[in-house]
Design a protein around this motif. Structure first.
Motif, PDB file in Angstrom:
ATOM      1  N   LEU A 454       0.706  -1.147   0.068  1.00 54.63           N
ATOM      2  CA  LEU A 454       0.147   0.136  -0.034  1.00 54.63           C
ATOM      3  C   LEU A 454       1.033   1.338  -0.051  1.00 54.63           C
ATOM      4  CD1 LEU A 454      -2.871  -0.942   2.622  1.00 54.63           C
ATOM      5  CD2 LEU A 454      -2.698  -1.248  -0.001  1.00 54.63           C
ATOM      6  N   GLY A 455       1.998   1.305   0.778  1.00 55.43           N
ATOM      7  CA  GLY A 455       2.680   2.426   0.834  1.00 55.43           C
ATOM      8  C   GLY A 455       3.828   2.587  -0.032  1.00 55.43           C
ATOM      9  N   ALA A 456       4.359   1.502  -0.634  1.00 53.50           N
ATOM     10  CA  ALA A 456       5.545   1.633  -1.718  1.00 53.50           C
ATOM     11  C   ALA A 456       5.087   1.559  -3.293  1.00 53.50           C
ATOM     12  CB  ALA A 456       6.613   0.906  -1.384  1.00 53.50           C
ATOM     13  N   ASP A 457       4.163   0.436  -3.509  1.00 48.55           N
ATOM     14  CA  ASP A 457       4.257  -0.133  -4.632  1.00 48.55           C
ATOM     15  C   ASP A 457       2.777   0.166  -5.459  1.00 48.55           C
ATOM     16  OD1 ASP A 457       6.651  -1.318  -5.023  1.00 48.55           O
ATOM     17  OD2 ASP A 457       5.994  -3.257  -4.162  1.00 48.55           O
ATOM     18  N   LEU A 458       1.786   0.532  -4.741  1.00 51.08           N
ATOM     19  CA  LEU A 458       0.425   0.564  -5.175  1.00 51.08           C
ATOM     20  C   LEU A 458       0.578   1.873  -5.913  1.00 51.08           C
ATOM     21  CD1 LEU A 458      -2.483  -0.230  -5.054  1.00 51.08           C
ATOM     22  CD2 LEU A 458      -3.150   1.069  -3.084  1.00 51.08           C
ATOM     23  N   ALA A 459       1.010   2.910  -5.618  1.00 51.10           N
ATOM     24  CA  ALA A 459       1.106   4.221  -6.559  1.00 51.10           C
ATOM     25  C   ALA A 459       1.445   3.922  -7.855  1.00 51.10           C
ATOM     26  CB  ALA A 459       1.426   5.275  -5.830  1.00 51.10           C
ATOM     27  N   LYS A 460       2.709   3.027  -8.097  1.00 47.81           N
ATOM     28  CA  LYS A 460       3.259   2.595  -9.269  1.00 47.81           C
ATOM     29  C   LYS A 460       2.861   1.723 -10.149  1.00 47.81           C
ATOM     30  CE  LYS A 460       7.566   2.829  -6.306  1.00 47.81           C
ATOM     31  NZ  LYS A 460       8.770   2.096  -6.011  1.00 47.81           N
ATOM     32  N   ILE A 461       1.690   0.932  -9.662  1.00 49.10           N
ATOM     33  CA  ILE A 461       1.116  -0.123 -10.413  1.00 49.10           C
ATOM     34  C   ILE A 461       0.480   0.526 -11.865  1.00 49.10           C
ATOM     35  CG2 ILE A 461      -0.828  -2.000 -10.707  1.00 49.10           C
ATOM     36  CD1 ILE A 461       0.132  -2.288  -7.641  1.00 49.10           C
ATOM     37  N   MET A 462      -0.376   1.408 -11.823  1.00 47.22           N
ATOM     38  CA  MET A 462      -1.172   1.759 -12.953  1.00 47.22           C
ATOM     39  C   MET A 462      -0.106   2.534 -13.987  1.00 47.22           C
ATOM     40  SD  MET A 462      -4.055   0.650 -12.235  1.00 47.22           S
ATOM     41  CE  MET A 462      -5.365   1.529 -13.008  1.00 47.22           C
ATOM     42  N   PRO A 463       0.641   3.316 -13.461  1.00 54.63           N
ATOM     43  CA  PRO A 463       1.664   3.988 -14.576  1.00 54.63           C
ATOM     44  C   PRO A 463       2.668   2.699 -15.056  1.00 54.63           C
ATOM     45  CG  PRO A 463       1.823   5.406 -12.628  1.00 54.63           C
ATOM     46  CD  PRO A 463       1.045   4.077 -12.244  1.00 54.63           C
ATOM     47  N   ALA A 464       3.033   1.728 -14.317  1.00 58.89           N
ATOM     48  CA  ALA A 464       3.945   0.738 -14.954  1.00 58.89           C
ATOM     49  C   ALA A 464       3.173  -0.099 -15.938  1.00 58.89           C
ATOM     50  CB  ALA A 464       4.567  -0.310 -13.685  1.00 58.89           C
ATOM     51  N   LEU A 465       1.822  -0.425 -15.686  1.00 63.30           N
ATOM     52  CA  LEU A 465       1.137  -1.050 -16.690  1.00 63.30           C
ATOM     53  C   LEU A 465       0.600  -0.208 -17.951  1.00 63.30           C
ATOM     54  CD1 LEU A 465      -1.347  -3.067 -14.298  1.00 63.30           C
ATOM     55  CD2 LEU A 465       0.845  -3.703 -15.225  1.00 63.30           C
ATOM     56  N   GLY A 466       1.125   1.101 -18.029  1.00 66.70           N
ATOM     57  CA  GLY A 466       0.691   2.093 -19.059  1.00 66.70           C
ATOM     58  C   GLY A 466      -0.808   2.433 -18.969  1.00 66.70           C
ATOM     59  N   LEU A 467      -1.194   2.567 -17.631  1.00 66.98           N
ATOM     60  CA  LEU A 467      -2.587   3.252 -17.363  1.00 66.98           C
ATOM     61  C   LEU A 467      -2.589   4.498 -16.540  1.00 66.98           C
ATOM     62  CD1 LEU A 467      -4.212  -0.426 -16.441  1.00 66.98           C
ATOM     63  CD2 LEU A 467      -4.626   0.728 -18.421  1.00 66.98           C
ATOM     64  N   THR A 468      -1.544   5.407 -16.965  1.00 63.59           N
ATOM     65  CA  THR A 468      -1.484   6.419 -15.956  1.00 63.59           C
ATOM     66  C   THR A 468      -2.826   7.426 -15.914  1.00 63.59           C
ATOM     67  OG1 THR A 468       0.986   6.713 -16.726  1.00 63.59           O
ATOM     68  CG2 THR A 468       0.019   8.544 -15.733  1.00 63.59           C
ATOM     69  N   GLU A 469      -3.476   7.432 -17.218  1.00 67.27           N
ATOM     70  CA  GLU A 469      -4.583   8.094 -16.706  1.00 67.27           C
ATOM     71  C   GLU A 469      -5.941   7.580 -16.461  1.00 67.27           C
ATOM     72  OE1 GLU A 469      -4.536  11.274 -18.022  1.00 67.27           O
ATOM     73  OE2 GLU A 469      -2.151  10.953 -18.160  1.00 67.27           O
ATOM     74  N   GLU A 470      -5.915   6.395 -16.073  1.00 61.19           N
ATOM     75  CA  GLU A 470      -6.858   5.470 -15.248  1.00 61.19           C
ATOM     76  C   GLU A 470      -6.840   5.468 -13.969  1.00 61.19           C
ATOM     77  OE1 GLU A 470      -9.653   4.356 -16.907  1.00 61.19           O
ATOM     78  OE2 GLU A 470      -9.132   4.434 -18.953  1.00 61.19           O
ATOM     79  N   PRO A 471      -7.995   5.432 -13.288  1.00 61.94           N
ATOM     80  CA  PRO A 471      -8.017   5.453 -11.785  1.00 61.94           C
ATOM     81  C   PRO A 471      -7.599   3.751 -11.274  1.00 61.94           C
ATOM     82  CG  PRO A 471     -10.081   5.528 -12.584  1.00 61.94           C
ATOM     83  CD  PRO A 471      -9.379   5.703 -13.617  1.00 61.94           C
ATOM     84  N   ILE A 472      -7.318   3.653 -10.213  1.00 67.56           N
ATOM     85  CA  ILE A 472      -7.315   2.134  -9.748  1.00 67.56           C
ATOM     86  C   ILE A 472      -8.678   1.658  -9.630  1.00 67.56           C
ATOM     87  CG2 ILE A 472      -6.945   0.810  -7.837  1.00 67.56           C
ATOM     88  CD1 ILE A 472      -4.405   2.819  -7.016  1.00 67.56           C
ATOM     89  N   PRO A 473      -8.964   0.460 -10.220  1.00 70.89           N
ATOM     90  CA  PRO A 473     -10.149  -0.173 -10.089  1.00 70.89           C
ATOM     91  C   PRO A 473     -11.049   0.074  -8.810  1.00 70.89           C
ATOM     92  CG  PRO A 473      -8.878  -1.530 -11.107  1.00 70.89           C
ATOM     93  CD  PRO A 473      -7.893  -0.576 -10.462  1.00 70.89           C
TER      94      PRO A 473
END
Length: 642
Positions: A454-473
């Motif tokens: 939650l603290g380190a990786d969660l914020a990186k997931i969407m950009p890493a998957l090419g989904l920077t403009e999308e909110p987390i589900p």
């Protein structure tokens, strides 16, 4: 719709009709006024008596015009006996009055916030969805829609007409078994949420109607649109078009595709929740060479991209145990024997390296040997564009201890499930005899993983998957496997992601509402009270997260364009016109649903410096922005063109 006047029904409905013989109310189905007698007779046989009475309470009374308006007088042919009867009814004896009062006191008072009963339908407004085919019987359990919703949303389902009851994930009324909690969560957050269904024959009409919503929650199980005769790609493209118009889609097709794809594990390989030696194959040559090299080094897990519930996920070891000491030191020969187990049912098979490669590429052929798997292989069929891919990941022996499923609502952890495989098995998917243990989000034994995720990786997931403009589900899961050597202290354990899932994740506490052979009439009311309380908590959290996303998006429309931004490309397509300016600096976002569409027409004099002496440095006339913003502020669009 034509309705005939026929004799009043008998029993309870007749009694009620006699109480209100002349009052008329508007039937929301067609907007026409009827007496209770007429309404009750029309719906008799379709809905239960209590449902009809409850519906009458919700119908809007017809307003009487003027003070002189009275109930019609009895006809002259009514004799004294009839008058006496009418008088008795109008002025009951003291004993009758007492009885009537007692009955009135005993009758439940109407509660505006009570859930819909069997036979009640609450998805007809505020957005007009009458052009869409209604595939379900009612909206049992759905709360009333707010009169002035902050945002208008819909939950999109699919009723598979070729399958009993519309599919194995349905309640007896045709809705997906866990749709109501999501919709009620939205309603509880002061947004409307209408339950609608996608019918592929009315594709164009459907997408024209849903343009009027601010957000859509998609609850169509993978494969169901195809099973109903439609085309998933066509549906997905329609949803992508809505996203471009600023309408939220949860989850959007791209989010489902990129998060659900097995190669997502490669894209997070360098995070604390990833494994650095995770590889993806998209063509035959790369798979054959890469797999033989990794297999010679250590046991592997090979995962196909398109399977579900563990189908096409293979845990593979060399039967000889002849592993090399360093990666790349050797590659497996075609005739080396593999000891394999498939995750969907924990069955074992033995095949040579060559047979496994052939099965993965071409399915059951003379070269692939005999297979007992329920799958058909051909995992790379269609290429990358069609989802053909294989992921090659290091086998983590401690998977026999189980995996952790993190149930997520947006960026918040709702709960943790420890899924332990049946003795002797490796996979903990449902139906394999695995044991599930439930934990709260603050469970201490997993505190280290929770903190890092939650603290380190969660914020990186969407950009890493090419989904920077999308909110987390809104509602999704992440499965973790313990990759640490046995004996590692809990605080130092490394847990890695086995997969993400945001494609129609179910709410397990709602399963009592899902029809089965033993419960063919299962409905939302069958959920136990204890489970219903937790289900409500999930729905409420989903509603809260959804509201936060929509408010955040709404704020963006009030942020003026920055240098380099261009906001004049829509709603009218002006791409055929030459763009003469650098940007729309200072222009407000165009409204998504403008009352009127306007444009501000300028002229850029190409023979003069900067386009003329009345220009700003970006080429716009120095006072154009205030005019355009004034128009936008009045609810109209205003595009700057030359």
């Amino acid at each position: 719709r034509e309705r005939q006047r026929i004799p009043a029904p008998t029993g309870i409905l007749e009694a009620r009709a006699s109480i209100m013989p002349a009052e008329k109310r508007i039937d929301a189905e067609d907007g026409v006024a009827y007496t209770f007698e007429e309404l009750a007779e029309y719906y008799k046989g379709k809905y239960k008596k209590k449902a009809i009475e409850a519906y009458w309470d919700e119908c809007k009374p017809v307003k009487k015009k003027g003070k002189a308006a009275k109930e019609p007088e009895p006809k002259v042919k009514a004799k004294s006996k009839g008058k006496a009867k009418a008088k008795t009814k109008a002025e009951p004896a003291p004993k009758s009055k007492a009885k009537a009062k007692a009955k009135a006191d005993a009758a439940p008072k109407k509660e505006s916030g009570r859930p819909a009963l069997a036979g009640q339908y609450r998805s007809g407004k505020p957005v007009n969805v009458s052009p869409l085919t209604k595939m379900t019987k009612d909206d049992l359990g759905l709360l009333p829609q707010p009169k002035k919703p902050r945002f208008k949303t819909a939950l999109v389902g699919i009723y598979v007409r070729s399958q009993p009851n519309g599919g194995t994930d349905k309640s007896s009324n045709g809705h997906r078994y866990d749709s109501i909690p999501f919709a009620n969560g939205m309603i509880g957050a002061d947004m409307s949420c209408q339950l609608i269904n996608y019918v592929h024959e009315e594709h164009d009409v459907f997408f024209e109607v849903v343009k009027n919503f601010d957000a859509l929650i998609v609850r169509c199980n993978p494969g169901q649109i195809k099973a109903d005769g439609g085309y998933q790609n066509k549906f997905d493209d329609g949803m992508r078009a809505l996203r471009k118009q600023g309408i939220q889609v949860w989850p959007s097709p791209d989010v489902m595709e990129f998060m659900g794809a097995k190669d997502a594990l490669c894209k997070i390989a360098d995070m604390s929740i990833g494994l650095e030696d995770t590889l993806a194959y998209y063509d035959a040559a790369a798979f054959s060479a890469g797999f033989k090299k990794t297999m010679a080094f250590q046991p592997r897990v090979i995962k196909q991209n398109r399977g579900s519930a563990g189908e096409g996920i293979w845990i593979i070891k060399l039967k000889s145990g002849n592993y090399c000491k360093t990666y790349g030191e050797r590659s497996c020969a075609d005739d080396e024997v593999l000891d394999m187990m498939e995750a969907n049912d924990n069955h074992s098979e033995e095949h040579t390296v060559a047979e496994f490669v052939e099965f993965c590429l071409n399915g059951r052929t003379a070269k692939s040997g005999t297979w007992t798997s329920k799958g058909v292989g051909k995992y790379l069929e269609g290429g990358k564009e069609a989802g053909g891919q294989l992921v090659d990941q290091r086998f983590c022996p401690r998977i026999v201890e189980g995996e952790l499923r993190y149930n997520m609502i947006g960026d918040s952890l709702f709960g943790i499930i420890h899924k332990k495989p049946k003795e002797g098995g490796i996979s903990a998917v449902s139906g394999t005899g695995s044991i599930y243990t439930f934990y709260g989000p603050k469970e201490k034994k997993f505190a280290n993983l929770t903190k890092n995720f939650l603290g380190a990786d969660l914020a990186k997931i969407m950009p890493a998957l090419g989904l920077t403009e999308e909110p987390i589900p809104l509602w999704w899961t992440s499965d973790f496997i313990n990759a640490s050597p046995p004996g590692t202290p809990e605080k130092d354990e490394k847990w890695i992601v086995g997969e993400f899932n945001c494609s129609c994740v179910g709410i397990s506490k709602c399963l009592a509402a899902c029809i089965t052979d033993d419960a063919p009439n299962a409905c939302f009311s069958d959920i136990a009270k204890k489970d219903a309380n937790e289900v409500k908590r999930i729905g409420d959290m989903v509603g809260s997260k959804a509201l936060t996303i929509l408010l955040k998006e709404a704020k963006k429309t009030r942020i003026p364009a920055a240098a380099g931004e261009y906001l004049s490309g829509s709603p009218v397509d002006v791409s055929s016109l030459k763009k003469m300016t650098k940007d729309d600096l200072g222009l407000l976002q165009q409204p998504r649903k403008p009352k009127f569409k306007t444009a501000l027409v300028g002229i850029y004099v190409r023979s003069q410096p900067n386009g003329g002496t009345d220009k700003s440095s970006n080429g716009q006339r120095y006072d154009s922005i205030p005019f355009a913003n004034g128009v936008i502020g009045a609810g109209m669009s205003c595009q700057l063109i030359n």
